[in-house]
Every structure is written in C-alpha cells, then in structure tokens.
Scaffold this active site. Structure first.
Site, PDB file in Angstrom:
ATOM      1  N   GLY A  57      20.248  48.388  54.290  1.00 25.14           N
ATOM      2  CA  GLY A  57      19.012  48.188  53.537  1.00 25.14           C
ATOM      3  C   GLY A  57      17.866  47.625  54.351  1.00 25.14           C
ATOM      4  O   GLY A  57      17.889  47.634  55.581  1.00 25.14           O
ATOM      5  N   SER A  58      16.871  47.111  53.628  1.00 24.97           N
ATOM      6  CA  SER A  58      15.588  46.714  54.206  1.00 24.97           C
ATOM      7  C   SER A  58      15.722  45.757  55.386  1.00 24.97           C
ATOM      8  O   SER A  58      16.538  44.843  55.378  1.00 24.97           O
ATOM      9  CB  SER A  58      14.738  46.041  53.132  1.00 24.97           C
ATOM     10  OG  SER A  58      13.621  45.417  53.726  1.00 24.97           O
TER      11      SER A  58
END
Lengths: 259, 390
Positions: A57-58
């Site tokens: 993810g981010s």
C-alpha cells in the site's frame, strides 16, 4: 538464537503478535495501534513484537509508525518474511528494531520474542533450540524415505529423511554421516550438497535442521529401532505420503528443483 | 555497500545530525535493495505533506532531519488551497499544524510546488536522469513516459535523498529491472476514463510485474497520466510500457504471459467503481490538470451558466497562473479552480457525501471508510459535465 537480516538497529523484547498477512499501515493499522483487517483484525500491536509477512500500500505508510511512536502505541519490534522499503523506512525513523528473512511459521502468538536489529538475530525465549542434521540419500532417481517408529518422541509414524541431533563438538555433516551409519548401515555414501539451515517449530522445540544431500549405489539397508520401515520413492511419490514438516520443500531446494 | 570517504564522514556524523540520519536511512535501504553504492540524483519530490497523514510524530521527524536540500526538490499537495482557501473549511488547529509542516519544508529550501504533477514546469526530468521521487502517480509517470529513473520512494527516503543529493543504486535505476514481464493486449480504443479503468483493472492483477501494454491508436500523455495514477494506486508498480509509444518499450519482454482486455472488462471496471447516487460535487484533477486539460474544459463551458452540483478543478499554482484566461472562463461559468490541494487529500467529507470524478485513482481512494467517506460516480468528463451544464 536464529540468524536474521538486521534492517533497523536496536534491541527489543516482547510478546509476539503473529499475522499471516501483508499489511498496509495506512488504513490497516489504526492510530491506537490496532490491526484493522485480515487474520489479525482487532489485535493490538503496542509494545508487542509484530510479526507479519511484509508491507503493502501507500508509501505514506512509513509515517504511521512515527505517529504510533509519538502516542506511545508503537510495536516494540518488528519481524517480516521480506522487508520492503516502506516498512523499513517506518521502522528506522521510528526507532523500532526490525529484522527480516525469518519464516513466520516458527512463531506462535504469545511467544516471548527478542529482536536484535543491530546484530541481525531473533530469539524465542520459550522454546528450546535443537540442532539437527538430516540426510537426504538418493539412488538413481529415488529418495530414501524412513518411516519413523510409533514411539519416536517427535513426529511418530511420519515419513522423513535419516535424521538425528548434532552432538557437542560435532559438525552437522559429521552428524548426518553418523546417523546414516546408525539408521541404515549404508557404507558407500557421497555428499553432494549441504543446504541452508531449515527452521521447524514443534511445540516448544525449535529444530534447526542442516539438510545434507547424499548419493549411494547400494540398497543394503539395515534399520535400527528409530524407524519401522524404509522406502525408495520418486519425487512424485513423496506427494502422496505424510512427511515431517518442510521435508519436500527442503529436498527441492537441495537439488535445485523449482516448486 | 561501498561508501566514498565523503559519504563515510557524513555517516559518522561529522557533518551534523540531520545528514547522519539521512544517509543512514539511505544506506539501510540500499542494503535492503542490494545496492553497491549511492548515485547522484537530479531532483527529488516529497510526499508526506498533509498533517492528516504524518501527524505530530511526522513533525518531530522533520525537525530532526531538517537540513538544506542539495538538489531541486518539490512538494506534494496538502489539504487546502493556501492562498485562496477551500475546497472545504479547515479546523484552526489543523491549519496551524499544516502551516508548521510547510514552513519546516520550505526552510530546507524545498519549492512551494504543492503538486502531484511536478513534471509540468516545476521539475522537468529528462530521459535517463536518476531521481528520488515519492508520490506513486508521479513516479510511474516519469519512469514510463519520460524514461527518467526512480524507485517508489517514501516521503522520508525521498527527503533523505534530497538532503544528501544521492539515492541507492538499485531497482529501477538499473536497466535490467525496467524490462516488461507480461504483455497486455487491449482490443478496444480508450479515452481518458477508459485508461483510468484499465489501470484499476490491471493494478491488482499485476501487483509488481511491469507490463508491456499494446493499445489501439496513439494515446495522449494526459490519458497515460490517468492510467499511471489508477495503476499505481492499486499496485506497487513503478513503471509500465506502451508498445511503440513510451521510450523504453523496446526492452525485451521477460515472459510470454499475455492478458487480453476487451470492452467488457473496461465497462465492468467502470461499473464496479461507481454508485448511482447523484453527485453533490464534480471533482476533476487527480492527478493535477495540465494546461491542455484546463483549456479543454474551458472550451466546453465557455459562455454557459452552471447548474446543479459544485464543480471543482484541481491543478498546480504554476498551471493556474499560466492558464489565467481559461481559469477566468471556468470561474465565470461558476466552477472553481484550486491549487495546492485535491479531492483526495482535502477533507471533502466535511461538506460533501457524493463525488463525481473521471479519475480512477480518486474513485479508488474516495470511497474508503475513514479516509474519503464518499459515494463516487466514476465516468468520463463529458458525462460529468452534463450534471453542471444546463
């Protein structure tokens, strides 16, 4: 002590929270230090040794750990199977000791684990570590498989290689050769390859197994009390029997076979 | 890793605490990625600007690592338009903390860019340049469309590189890691939102395998920008190739695996990312709009009067200034053109519950609970503008 790759320096100790999942800190770890999704949903990581597969993810995820640190909710230490740039950055800037390259399946939630990110090691305080050597003996395209006796202290009745403890002052390869003599009485064996140490957790024991690949041309085998039977099997035939943990995977690694 | 004498001296702390923290982070990440040395970079781009994302812990970290940057460095958007306010009202404490973060960055010599598209005017990377960029949509854009080289840096690692002026030599900095690993055949012509849908579909499927994409016709840069943002939001991909279009698309493909994408997949993906709710706001500009896009929208609304939902367009300060005529036309129509921020990083849900957008990336982040909290209508720009043009 288990060798690992040190990624973020420092030493930490605490209760293990083992999560068989990849985690995106942004969105999947709350600012109170609770895991928000996956198998570990609802588990608290504050002050614990957080053990998970790796990050996803981010890239803003690195800052999640620093926010947790600020609130006193950060994990004490972290262990990944494979560390990624975002999680490692988070660990370093938040001063959380971290290592990777350790298999997840040797830990059980609740274990008392210490992490040394400087030296690159891990210890599970509540297990006894035992050094083992296992011989994988091949003859033409077959592998020698021993059926462990029903009274064996570990894995009774399972199939495995020729295996035994490494004794004090002994090298793993010497132990493997000694065990081959004791359990099979085979004389003409040649060593082909010595594999990387394999870790297997069995209740409160951690086996550190050195696999040794050998070749023989003889099949004059005499069993001792440790095994009740033996078989020469092809790799395909191994798929249909119940073996000790990681037996097939280790063999594949030893011979350089792709899974 | 091999360090020069100069780098070793920084590592040992002889040039201050901030530089020491920075280089130690870079060396640790270099060891992780198998780099043998640090290499000089041309520019850096920093994420981790919004107070919402980095918090008080982030502020403490920025204070510790505060030093002058040694290469041109740009900054990502934040939660509001600094000079003009909006898109929604901001709590006073949040504003104070946000401005503290911005001043910490500006004191390091970082430019007041506040954009996710720094490749328009602020920092124009060239083919083969080594960079240390954060912001997933910009990373994939400059690797793929320009042929510049950057890994997927995080905010802290990009900042560390900006201070040292170097990055570890691994991953996308090396040609052997830029090769396509799978072929994607797209049998249907795509527009901007079609490319965004393609990105949303491919992201989870590819995870980290660089694709060689075969498309119909000759896509515009802004369409590949839409693909970049959607693809990088839903995967950990730093790069893609488009056959015959992107500069490194002739690198040899590493496997024969192929995936076919037709009309059905694009339609299904669009439908999956949309709810039937009527939008309260139309938000366009994720990633930030280019001059070409602003002019295009200005032409569509010229001389008309806005009805229905609010219309918000997001871009950078520089583009807004250069396109002042088009901006005037859009604002006369009744739309707003905002800089420094966007619909994803601003707290939109304090005013709106449903958003219409043509951005695949926004349609991915906005519905997330506890993040965007929006119902989203994901559709092409002409369909979106139908809501506001009478």
């Amino acid at each position: 002590m288990i060798k690992a790759r040190g990624l973020s320096p420092g030493r930490a100790e605490g209760e293990a929270v083992v999560c068989d999942q990849y985690i995106s800190p942004l969105g999947e770890i709350s600012n109170e230090g609770i895991i928000a999704s996956g198998p570990c949903e609802g588990r608290e990581i504050s002050g614990k040794v957080m053990i998970f597969k790796g990050g996803r993810g981010s890239t803003v995820g690195s800052y999640v750990f620093i926010q947790l640190r600020e609130k006193g909710k950060a994990p004490a230490g972290m262990i990944n199977e494979i560390g990624d740039q975002m999680i490692v950055t988070g660990a370093i800037i938040s001063e959380i000791p971290m290592v990777d390259s350790v298999p997840l399946d040797i830990f059980i939630s609740g274990d008392h684990v210490s992490v040394d990110g400087t030296a690159g090691s891990v210890e599970i305080r509540n297990v006894e570590e035992r050094e083992v050597a296992t011989a994988y003996i091949t003859r033409e395209d077959k592998i020698l498989v021993m059926k462990r006796s029903e009274s064996a202290p570990t894995y009774p009745g399972s199939f495995g290689g020729v295996s035994g403890y490494v004794e004090k002052g002994e090298k793993p390869v010497e132990a493997a050769l000694r065990e081959v003599g004791e359990e099979t009485s085979l004389k003409d064996v040649n060593i082909l390859n010595v594999g990387k140490e394999v870790l297997v957790r069995y209740q409160n024991i951690l086996f550190k197994i050195t696999p040794v690949l050998m070749k023989t041309s003889s099949d004059e085998i005499k069993l001792n009390y440790e095994n009740s039977a033996f078989f020469w099997m092809t790799r395909e035939e191994l798929n249909s029997i119940k073996t000790v943990l990681k037996f097939k995977e280790t063999y594949d690694l030893l011979v350089g076979r792709k899974p | 890793m091999y360090l020069t004498r100069e780098e070793e001296s920084i590592y040992d702390g002889n040039q201050g605490e901030a530089k020491k923290i920075a280089i130690r982070l870079l060396v640790a990440l270099g060891e992780l990625g198998g780099a043998e040395r640090l290499i000089p970079i041309k520019s850096a781009h920093i994420s981790g600007v919004s107070y919402k994302n980095i918090g008080d812990g982030g502020i403490q970290f920025l204070k510790k690592i505060s030093d002058r940057v040694s290469v041109p460095t740009t900054l990502n958007p934040l939660g509001f338009d600094i000079e003009n306010g909006g898109p929604v009202d901001i709590d006073e404490n949040f504003r104070k903390k946000q401005m503290e973060i911005i001043h910490l960055y500006l004191n390091m010599g970082i430019r007041e860019s506040f954009t996710c598209t720094p490749y328009y005017f602020y920092s124009e990377p060239q083919f083969g340049d080594h960079l240390a960029w954060a912001e997933s949509s910009a990373i994939i854009y400059v690797n793929s469309l320009i042929g510049a080289r950057t890994n997927r840096e995080s905010g802290p690692s990009a900042l560390a590189s900006a201070i040292i002026g170097k990055t570890p030599d691994h991953g996308l900095h090396r040609t052997e890691n830029r090769r396509p690993q799978i072929i994607i055949n797209v049998s249907v012509p795509l527009d901007y939102t079609g490319f965004a849908s393609l990105g949303l579909y491919l992201g989870p499927l590819l995870r980290n395998r660089i694709p060689l994409i075969r498309v119909q016709g000759r896509p515009k840069d802004m369409e590949l920008k839409a693909l970049s943002a959607a693809l990088s939001a839903t995967s950990s991909l730093p790069m893609f190739h488009v056959e015959g279009i992107t500069p490194e698309s002739n690198l040899p493909v590493e496997s024969g695996e192929k995936v076919e994408v037709g009309t059905e997949i694009i339609k299904e993906t669009m439908a999956k990312n949309t709810s039937s709710t009527e939008p309260e706001v139309i938000a366009i500009g994720c990633p930030h709009l280019s001059p070409e896009e602003i002019e295009y929208i200005a032409n569509l609304v010229k001389g008309k009067k806005k009805v229905g939902p609010d219309l918000l367009l997001f871009t950078s300060r520089e583009v807004r200034e250069r396109e002042s005529k088009a901006v005037e036309i859009i604002e006369e129509f009744g739309g707003k053109v905002l800089a420094d921020t966007c619909m994803v990083v601003s707290p939109l849900s304090s005013k709106y519950k449903s958003t219409g957008t043509n951005s695949g990336k926004a349609s991915f982040y906005l519905p997330m609970k506890g993040y965007g909290n929006q119902k989203v209508s994901f559709m092409g720009i002409l369909d979106l503008l139908r809501w506001v043009i009478s």
